[in-house]
Design a protein around this motif. Structure first.
Motif, mmCIF file in Angstrom:
data_model
loop_
_atom_site.group_PDB
_atom_site.id
_atom_site.type_symbol
_atom_site.label_atom_id
_atom_site.label_comp_id
_atom_site.label_asym_id
_atom_site.label_seq_id
_atom_site.Cartn_x
_atom_site.Cartn_y
_atom_site.Cartn_z
ATOM 1 N N PHE A 257 0.876 -1.196 0.025
ATOM 2 C CA PHE A 257 -0.105 0.070 -0.082
ATOM 3 C C PHE A 257 1.022 1.341 0.138
ATOM 4 N N ARG A 258 0.279 2.159 -0.571
ATOM 5 C CA ARG A 258 1.090 3.554 -0.715
ATOM 6 C C ARG A 258 0.422 4.457 0.219
ATOM 7 N N VAL A 259 0.912 4.815 1.228
ATOM 8 C CA VAL A 259 0.287 5.823 2.316
ATOM 9 C C VAL A 259 1.122 7.009 2.368
ATOM 10 N N GLY A 260 0.161 8.037 2.309
ATOM 11 C CA GLY A 260 1.052 9.447 2.402
ATOM 12 C C GLY A 260 2.211 9.714 1.542
ATOM 13 N N GLY A 261 2.330 8.873 0.332
ATOM 14 C CA GLY A 261 3.469 8.869 -0.532
ATOM 15 C C GLY A 261 4.626 7.990 -0.001
ATOM 16 N N LYS A 262 4.450 7.027 0.861
ATOM 17 C CA LYS A 262 5.570 5.868 1.195
ATOM 18 C C LYS A 262 4.910 4.916 0.847
ATOM 19 N N VAL A 263 5.717 3.874 0.533
ATOM 20 C CA VAL A 263 5.254 2.366 0.508
ATOM 21 C C VAL A 263 5.412 1.641 1.522
ATOM 22 N N HIS A 264 4.470 0.654 1.902
ATOM 23 C CA HIS A 264 4.492 -0.166 2.906
ATOM 24 C C HIS A 264 4.130 -1.323 2.683
ATOM 25 N N HIS A 265 5.076 -2.494 2.585
ATOM 26 C CA HIS A 265 4.733 -3.722 2.319
ATOM 27 C C HIS A 265 4.060 -4.473 3.467
ATOM 28 N N GLY A 266 2.899 -5.450 2.994
ATOM 29 C CA GLY A 266 2.255 -6.241 4.076
ATOM 30 C C GLY A 266 1.016 -5.626 4.492
ATOM 31 N N ALA A 267 0.423 -6.069 5.589
ATOM 32 C CA ALA A 267 -0.622 -5.591 6.150
ATOM 33 C C ALA A 267 -0.472 -4.205 6.773
ATOM 34 N N VAL A 268 -1.346 -3.493 7.039
ATOM 35 C CA VAL A 268 -1.070 -1.893 7.583
ATOM 36 C C VAL A 268 -2.519 -1.488 8.155
ATOM 37 N N ILE A 269 -2.110 -0.739 9.321
ATOM 38 C CA ILE A 269 -3.459 0.110 9.859
ATOM 39 C C ILE A 269 -3.031 1.493 9.585
ATOM 40 N N VAL A 270 -4.047 2.207 9.088
ATOM 41 C CA VAL A 270 -3.877 3.692 8.444
ATOM 42 C C VAL A 270 -4.865 4.452 9.394
ATOM 43 N N THR A 271 -4.165 5.624 10.187
ATOM 44 C CA THR A 271 -5.031 6.504 10.578
ATOM 45 C C THR A 271 -4.766 7.929 10.170
ATOM 46 N N GLU A 272 -5.567 8.972 10.410
ATOM 47 C CA GLU A 272 -5.130 10.113 10.096
ATOM 48 C C GLU A 272 -3.699 10.653 10.052
ATOM 49 N N THR A 273 -3.170 10.043 11.327
ATOM 50 C CA THR A 273 -1.782 10.555 11.609
ATOM 51 C C THR A 273 -0.621 9.579 10.966
ATOM 52 N N GLY A 274 -1.053 8.464 10.362
ATOM 53 C CA GLY A 274 0.026 7.798 9.698
ATOM 54 C C GLY A 274 -0.377 6.270 9.630
ATOM 55 N N VAL A 275 0.615 5.605 9.324
ATOM 56 C CA VAL A 275 0.673 3.979 9.108
ATOM 57 C C VAL A 275 1.355 3.262 10.052
ATOM 58 N N THR A 276 0.757 1.886 10.150
ATOM 59 C CA THR A 276 1.431 1.043 11.159
ATOM 60 C C THR A 276 1.321 -0.385 10.683
ATOM 61 N N PRO A 277 2.599 -1.022 10.858
ATOM 62 C CA PRO A 277 2.487 -2.336 10.263
ATOM 63 C C PRO A 277 1.629 -3.192 11.033
ATOM 64 N N TRP A 278 0.914 -4.247 10.488
ATOM 65 C CA TRP A 278 -0.134 -5.004 11.257
ATOM 66 C C TRP A 278 0.253 -6.196 10.831
ATOM 67 N N GLN A 279 0.039 -7.170 11.962
ATOM 68 C CA GLN A 279 0.119 -8.781 11.606
ATOM 69 C C GLN A 279 -1.100 -9.766 11.277
ATOM 70 N N GLY A 280 -2.162 -8.817 10.961
ATOM 71 C CA GLY A 280 -3.265 -9.498 10.462
ATOM 72 C C GLY A 280 -4.411 -9.587 11.372
ATOM 73 N N LEU A 281 -5.584 -10.478 11.073
ATOM 74 C CA LEU A 281 -6.557 -10.435 11.883
ATOM 75 C C LEU A 281 -6.367 -10.941 13.444
ATOM 76 N N ASP A 282 -5.452 -11.599 13.608
ATOM 77 C CA ASP A 282 -5.137 -12.251 14.962
ATOM 78 C C ASP A 282 -4.334 -11.188 15.766
ATOM 79 N N ASP A 283 -3.897 -10.050 15.106
ATOM 80 C CA ASP A 283 -3.220 -9.157 15.942
ATOM 81 C C ASP A 283 -4.275 -8.034 16.217
ATOM 82 N N THR A 284 -4.856 -8.170 17.491
ATOM 83 C CA THR A 284 -6.039 -7.337 17.781
ATOM 84 C C THR A 284 -5.885 -6.114 18.605
ATOM 85 N N ALA A 285 -4.659 -6.335 19.291
ATOM 86 C CA ALA A 285 -4.208 -5.278 20.225
ATOM 87 C C ALA A 285 -4.263 -3.661 19.378
ATOM 88 N N PRO A 286 -3.543 -3.632 18.402
ATOM 89 C CA PRO A 286 -3.476 -2.144 17.685
ATOM 90 C C PRO A 286 -4.928 -1.874 17.268
#
Length: 119
Positions: free
Chosen positions: A24-53
């Motif tokens: 995914f390209r978010v805010g002009g930067k490429v991120h590989h794999g699953a991500v969580i995107v909020t108005e402040t930025g992007v965080t890598p995510w481990q997928g559906l089992d990664d519920t804490a974030p």
């Protein structure tokens, strides 16, 4: 690669700019794999089992678009139940639709995030 339609975002909010196989390209930067995107930025995510974030978004967002990859699918019921208990409305859809919905809702100034599984 698919490129998202540019739009106006308030206060420097971060949009999803594009996506392709495995990234995914978010805010002009490429991120590989699953991500969580909020108005402040992007965080890598481990997928559906990664519920804490996702649960950490409680009180920060009202709606979470969950991109399930290339196809429409439903996340595990225990995940949607946990999000609902935390006050987060989860909307599952395919990842391209989740990215577009996130951008549109973000441009309206609403409290939104998306969790995206790669295509």
């Amino acid at each position: 690669m698919s490129v998202m339609t540019p739009t106006e975002f308030l206060g420097g909010a971060v949009p999803v700019d594009g996506y392709g196989p495995g990234f995914f390209r978010v805010g002009g930067k490429v991120h590989h794999g699953a991500v969580i995107v909020t108005e402040t930025g992007v965080t890598p995510w481990q997928g559906l089992d990664d519920t804490a974030p996702l649960l950490a978004l409680s009180g920060v967002v009202d709606v979470l678009f969950i991109g399930m990859g290339a196809d429409v699918a439903f996340p595990p019921r225990d995940l949607t139940d946990a999000l609902e208990a935390a006050g987060i409305m989860a909307e599952p859809m395919n990842s391209p639709s989740a990215a577009r919905s996130y951008n549109v809702t973000l441009s309206e100034g609403r409290r939104v995030a998306c969790a995206l599984l790669p295509l």
